[in-house]
Enzyme design. Structure first.
Site, PDB file in Angstrom:
ATOM      1  CG  HIS A 194     -21.865 -32.108   7.030  1.00  0.00           C
ATOM      2  ND1 HIS A 194     -22.171 -30.775   6.846  1.00  0.00           N
ATOM      3  CD2 HIS A 194     -21.375 -32.207   8.298  1.00  0.00           C
ATOM      4  CE1 HIS A 194     -21.887 -30.095   7.932  1.00  0.00           C
ATOM      5  NE2 HIS A 194     -21.399 -30.938   8.833  1.00  0.00           N
ATOM      6  CG  HIS A 200     -28.435 -30.731   3.735  1.00  0.00           C
ATOM      7  ND1 HIS A 200     -28.003 -29.770   2.848  1.00  0.00           N
ATOM      8  CD2 HIS A 200     -27.570 -30.698   4.785  1.00  0.00           C
ATOM      9  CE1 HIS A 200     -26.924 -29.169   3.348  1.00  0.00           C
ATOM     10  NE2 HIS A 200     -26.652 -29.714   4.521  1.00  0.00           N
TER      11      HIS A 200
END
Length: 271
Positions: free
Chosen positions: A193, A235
């Protein structure tokens, strides 16, 4: 001559080193040598029979164990610095994962953070680019949209390849969603992303005429989408920062291989 022999014998008798208790200093005893040699032969035979009785897997494991159990007693400065930064990254990422699950401190905002992450996903952007490309009637618009589609496809392939090489897991054990499996975004490093929104924001800032407030909002959107992946626990901080770097590099790559209007028209006619 007869007188010299008794003298040499008396000299040998008076020599301390010729006594029995000091003979081992000059030469080893034959009994000790025989016992040592027999002991070595017996141990060698026992080792050979033991090696024959053991399986090949056990022998392979016994050969590998010393290498696996060895410790680096004198690590280098770079190794210490890298391990320290890695520990700080993991600790800070866990602290910032405030929406990792429903029981987290910001667990109620998890759905909103997920929705923000969907705005940076690859599937909606590819679908939207294809729809705009079909409806576009200008050559300039088709050229920009075709190169944007190329950039999105390159982003998915590059990020998927890097994640397969690194195979780093996130700070929390969270299963990827359906859209993540479609874009092969299953590992943590680098953040897909983050790379995508960095590439898109740079692409739009270069090829679209936008007012200053819109340009600021575009940069803020990219930052929010990137760090929302840390808040949701997918993440680490370094994954997002590296994703931003890779996104910029992907933009530079697309600029180098930019397709001209004629090439775009040829590809559209084939399609």
């Amino acid at each position: 001559m007869p007188a010299s022999q008794p003298r040499s014998r008396a000299r040998d008798r008076n020599n301390v080193l010729n006594r029995a208790e000091f003979l081992s200093l000059n030469q080893p005893l034959k009994g000790n040598q025989e016992s040592r040699s027999s002991g070595r032969k017996q141990s060698g035979q026992a080792g050979a029979t033991g090696a024959q009785n053991t399986n090949p897997k056990e022998r392979r494991q016994s050969q590998q164990l010393p290498e696996e159990d060895c410790m680096q007693l004198n690590p280098s400065f770079k190794g210490i610095a890298f391990n320290s930064l890695l520990a700080i990254d993991i600790c800070m990422s866990k602290r910032l994962g405030v929406c990792a699950n429903r029981a987290s401190s910001w667990g109620g905002a998890r759905s909103m953070i997920n929705l923000l992450g969907i705005t940076g996903h690859g599937i909606p952007w590819i679908a939207g680019t294809l729809i705009c490309l079909v409806k576009s009637s200008t050559l300039a618009g088709q050229e920009v949209l075709m190169n944007l589609l190329l950039a999105l496809l390159l982003d998915i392939m590059i990020v998927a390849g890097l994640q397969k090489l690194a195979k780093r897991k996130g700070p929390y054990d969270i299963n990827p969603g359906l859209l993540d499996y479609l874009t092969m975004d299953t590992y943590a490093f680098p953040a897909g992303h983050a790379s995508r929104v960095a590439m898109l924001s740079k692409f739009f800032l270069n090829h679209l005429v936008l007012a200053i407030p819109l340009r600021i909002l575009l940069v803020l959107w990219a930052l929010c989408v990137g760090f929302s992946r840390v808040m949701i626990g997918r993440h680490h901080i370094t994954d997002v920062l590296s994703g931003f770097v890779f996104g910029y590099l992907q933009f530079r790559l697309v600029e180098l291989i930019w397709m001209s209007s004629n090439t775009c028209q040829m590809l559209i006619s084939i399609w």
